[in-house]
Design an enzyme around this catalytic site. Sequence first.
Site, PDB file in Angstrom:
ATOM      1  N   CYS A  76      -5.110  -3.325   2.740  1.00  0.00           N
ATOM      2  CA  CYS A  76      -4.810  -3.071   4.144  1.00  0.00           C
ATOM      3  C   CYS A  76      -5.985  -3.298   5.108  1.00  0.00           C
ATOM      4  O   CYS A  76      -6.332  -4.430   5.407  1.00  0.00           O
ATOM      5  CB  CYS A  76      -4.232  -1.668   4.293  1.00  0.00           C
ATOM      6  SG  CYS A  76      -3.318  -1.429   5.861  1.00  0.00           S
ATOM      7  N   GLU A 109       0.838  -1.193   0.000  1.00  0.00           N
ATOM      8  CA  GLU A 109       0.000   0.000   0.000  1.00  0.00           C
ATOM      9  C   GLU A 109       0.879   1.251   0.000  1.00  0.00           C
ATOM     10  O   GLU A 109       1.896   1.319   0.687  1.00  0.00           O
ATOM     11  CB  GLU A 109      -0.882  -0.010   1.245  1.00  0.00           C
ATOM     12  CG  GLU A 109      -1.819   1.186   1.363  1.00  0.00           C
ATOM     13  CD  GLU A 109      -2.621   1.168   2.657  1.00  0.00           C
ATOM     14  OE1 GLU A 109      -3.679   1.803   2.677  1.00  0.00           O
ATOM     15  OE2 GLU A 109      -2.186   0.529   3.634  1.00  0.00           O
ATOM     16  N   LYS A 134      -9.964   1.627  -2.213  1.00  0.00           N
ATOM     17  CA  LYS A 134     -10.144   1.036  -0.885  1.00  0.00           C
ATOM     18  C   LYS A 134     -11.514   1.351  -0.297  1.00  0.00           C
ATOM     19  O   LYS A 134     -11.920   2.520  -0.227  1.00  0.00           O
ATOM     20  CB  LYS A 134      -9.031   1.553   0.032  1.00  0.00           C
ATOM     21  CG  LYS A 134      -8.977   0.921   1.412  1.00  0.00           C
ATOM     22  CD  LYS A 134      -7.779   1.485   2.158  1.00  0.00           C
ATOM     23  CE  LYS A 134      -7.641   0.912   3.546  1.00  0.00           C
ATOM     24  NZ  LYS A 134      -6.497   1.527   4.268  1.00  0.00           N
TER      25      LYS A 134
END
Length: 267
Positions: free
Chosen positions: A150, A40, A109
């Site tokens: 993540c 990330e 995300k």
Amino acid sequence: MRAAAVQLTATTDRAANLATADRLVRAAAHDGASLVVLPEKWSSYGPPAELRDGAEDLDGPALTWARGIAAELGIDLVAGSIPERGDARGSNTSVHIGPDGRDRATYRKLHMFDVQVGGRDYRESDGEAPGDEIVLSATASGVGLGMTICYDLRFPDLFRRLAVDGARIIALPAAFTEATTRDHWEVLVRARAIENQCFVVAANQVGRHAPGLRTGGRSMIVDPWGIVLAQAPDAETHIVADLDLDRLQRIRTDLPSLANRRPEVYG
């Protein structure tokens, strides 16, 4: 199929980040990886204000490099995630690039890291807008590839949806904090692999990025039985592992937990 996870210590020095990523992606391809996952925010990582300064468009230098190296090396490259520039707030965006150098999927995300952990407040939503789409891609050889980033790791519904939709590999670029890496990272990565009977290629950042900002490393490649096939030391490096897709199918056949779901009962 051989996969690799690249682990690095990104800062706000974008030129240095790119040079390190270039070296490690080339090393992974040299070791036979046909699928490589970067972490990330590999292109720029630091405090929120500086992170905004490092944001790029999807045709900026980071992804232009990524498309070029994917084509040069003939690999599927999940270009971790980059801070994508936006009008008001940007996005935390991951792009899967095929061996022809063309984008195969773009994922933003879904879950914003708005937490207090390790004595520090994180408010990802202050500078980034969440995505609104679950993204299943596929490698050049046709293997279903789920896209996550993540903090998404803590939301099993997303991983289950990807598995049900056809993912056999799930890419997880991450910048897990040092505290949560030490206590939660391996448990969560292995759990997502086991319960969804998928390979998980989890590429984490490692070390000190700025004062008070540290990540925990331990990038991992885990098989559908939860076996850790490879794990990185606490350094900038890459790891590789062979993904036995026939073994995945045997696991799903012998222990058919995905097939035995009761969505009519619990949704």
